[in-house]
Design a protein around this motif. Structure first.
Motif, PDB file in Angstrom:
ATOM      1  N   VAL A   1       0.717  -1.201   0.153  1.00  0.00           N
ATOM      2  CA  VAL A   1      -0.173  -0.114  -0.025  1.00  0.00           C
ATOM      3  C   VAL A   1       0.830   1.337   0.018  1.00  0.00           C
ATOM      4  N   LEU A   2       1.960   1.166   0.926  1.00  0.00           N
ATOM      5  CA  LEU A   2       2.590   2.407   1.071  1.00  0.00           C
ATOM      6  C   LEU A   2       3.392   2.915   0.094  1.00  0.00           C
ATOM      7  N   LEU A   3       4.288   1.904  -0.448  1.00  0.00           N
ATOM      8  CA  LEU A   3       5.211   2.443  -1.430  1.00  0.00           C
ATOM      9  C   LEU A   3       4.716   2.771  -2.785  1.00  0.00           C
ATOM     10  N   PRO A   4       3.581   1.979  -3.420  1.00  0.00           N
ATOM     11  CA  PRO A   4       2.922   2.563  -4.591  1.00  0.00           C
ATOM     12  C   PRO A   4       2.417   3.861  -4.437  1.00  0.00           C
ATOM     13  N   ASP A   5       1.690   3.937  -3.049  1.00  0.00           N
ATOM     14  CA  ASP A   5       1.227   5.316  -2.818  1.00  0.00           C
ATOM     15  C   ASP A   5       2.244   6.564  -2.990  1.00  0.00           C
ATOM     16  N   ALA A   6       3.208   6.186  -2.241  1.00  0.00           N
ATOM     17  CA  ALA A   6       4.382   7.042  -2.189  1.00  0.00           C
ATOM     18  C   ALA A   6       4.773   7.583  -3.456  1.00  0.00           C
TER      19      ALA A   6
END
Length: 453
Positions: A94-99
């Motif tokens: 979730v966090l890495l693609p969103d970043a």
């Protein structure tokens, strides 16, 4: 075995530690730098070692200051595997693609509004780069021993900071030496997370010091929050809570709905405006056996919260002027949808902004909690008329007394302790506390310093 401090030294961000022997290199954490501009610039510098020379990466947890540089590492030549706990893997998805997506959007916005000094602003990495990095992930259970590279045996134990967070235990087979990385250490009595598991052995300990010179307040954070929400609603205002998408957002949702159920605050609409926090909340509920909240608590959060999933819905929410509670990322107001809410809500004295976690020096959150009368957002200055609150006692980091308590719970007697992941004063104060309390040899390392384990 040697240990080199590639990040997280002298600052509370950018955690990166390199273990090596004559044949292999193992990186523990690969975080992005956040906060003041001089730190953020380090993200754009050449990585201190050739990424292709790193054999494997092990993560303590999913927060961006510990995992966020991974897409850039892969983009620049890393070809090995990335190991973490099951929940950390899900959260990183979730966090890495969103970043990556946010960096692309910020670059486009800067180009469109012409507030960047670069003719064509570029992201550090893209959403596509993040998905490419995630192909390298392999997840394991707590206490499951594995060998990420030959000669280095590793296992995870719960650190109590956020879902999936861990202390990383590394044993070097040829030297029989062991080193434990604390990662971020959780609270002894957190609202939703269980306490960190005690450590029983390490020749060398690498310990965080975010709150190395501070103790969390004795006040009741639920009572404080109830008072803030009631007063703000009474004057017709909106309560905005910038929150870390993982951990703080879920804790705030739980507390808000609990207070409403107990009749301690008025029944108000509750909005979670962060696609990343929404997905993290879903993961949090799936892994409810790893924290204190029951399945019923998770269902309450799901049923009573309005999840703002689309950009269109976020824009509509930005125009709302009736009393409500908005929880939005990021927790230090450094990016994301919360910035648009701040521009809308800060100029009005009726509103309140509540920070419920550590604010790194140089962030907007840090400026706001320290009394700034204006803040710069998207190239413009916005006046601060709203009431600003900092509920430090809601932090997910143990303060120095809690960390000392945790260290005392096990049978740990390290020969050396390195104090990292804290501002200089905090780290040096933590060094003194550890030396005076236990008599251990403690030191604050310099950035890029290399030591023998």
């Amino acid at each position: 075995m040697k240990l080199r401090f590639l990040g997280g030294a002298g600052t509370v961000t950018g955690s990166r530690y390199l273990l090596s022997d004559e044949r292999h290199r193992l990186l523990v954490d690969c975080g992005m730098y956040q906060g003041v501009k001089t730190l953020r610039r380090r993200n754009w510098a050449r990585f201190p070692v050739d990424p292709s020379s790193v054999d494997a990466v092990v993560l303590t947890h999913a927060h961006i200051d510990h995992s966020g540089y991974l897409p850039a590492l892969v983009k620049n030549g890393f070809k090995g595997k990335i190991y973490c706990t099951k929940a950390t893997h899900e959260l990183c998805r979730v966090l890495l693609p969103d970043a990556g997506f946010l960096q692309e959007e910020d670059a486009k916005y800067a180009f469109r509004k012409k507030f960047s000094k670069h003719e064509k602003p570029e992201p550090l990495f893209t959403e596509k780069d993040a998905w490419e990095a995630l192909k390298h992930f392999e997840s394991l259970h707590y206490h499951e021993a594995f060998e990420p590279v030959k000669g280095f045996e590793v296992q995870f134990t719960p650190a109590g900071h956020i879902l999936g967070s861990s202390c990383v235990h590394v044993t070097h087979s040829s030297s029989a030496r062991s080193v434990v990385f604390s990662g971020d250490v959780g609270r002894q009595n957190d609202i939703i997370m269980r306490p960190p598991e005690p450590i029983n052995h390490a020749d060398v300990l690498v310990c965080e010091s975010t709150y190395g010179n501070r103790v969390h307040g004795e006040s009741n954070p639920e009572a404080e929050l109830a008072d803030i929400i009631t007063k703000t609603a009474g004057r017709g205002g909106i309560v905005l809570m910038p929150a870390f998408a993982v951990g703080r957002a879920q804790m705030l949702l739980y507390v808000v709905h609990k207070l409403m159920g107990e009749g301690k605050i008025p029944k108000l609409p509750v909005y979670l405006n962060s696609p990343m926090a929404i997905k993290a909340t879903e993961i949090f509920c799936r892994h409810h056996k790893e924290h204190k909240l029951s399945g019923a608590d998770c269902e309450l959060i799901d049923d009573k919260t309005e999840f703002v999933r689309t950009v269109e819905a976020s824009i509509e929410l930005d125009a709302v002027r009736y009393p409500c509670i908005i929880i939005s990322a990021s927790g230090m107001a450094s990016g994301g949808r919360v910035l648009h809410h701040l521009k809308s809500l800060l100029p009005n004295y009726r509103n309140s902004v509540v920070f419920a976690g550590f604010q790194a020096p140089g962030t907007r959150g840090d400026a706001l909690v320290n009394g700034a009368d204006k803040v710069k957002i998207h190239g413009e200055y916005w006046p601060v008329k709203a009431e600003i609150y900092s509920l430090d006692s809601m932090s997910a980091h143990g303060d120095y007394k809690e960390i000392l308590n945790w260290l005392e719970q096990g049978s740990l007697k390290p020969q050396k302790v390195y104090i990292t992941h804290g501002e200089m004063v905090a780290s040096d104060t933590m060094r003194k506390h550890i030396a005076e309390t236990f008599g251990w040899d403690a030191e604050v390392p310099e950035l890029f310093e290399e030591v023998e384990i």
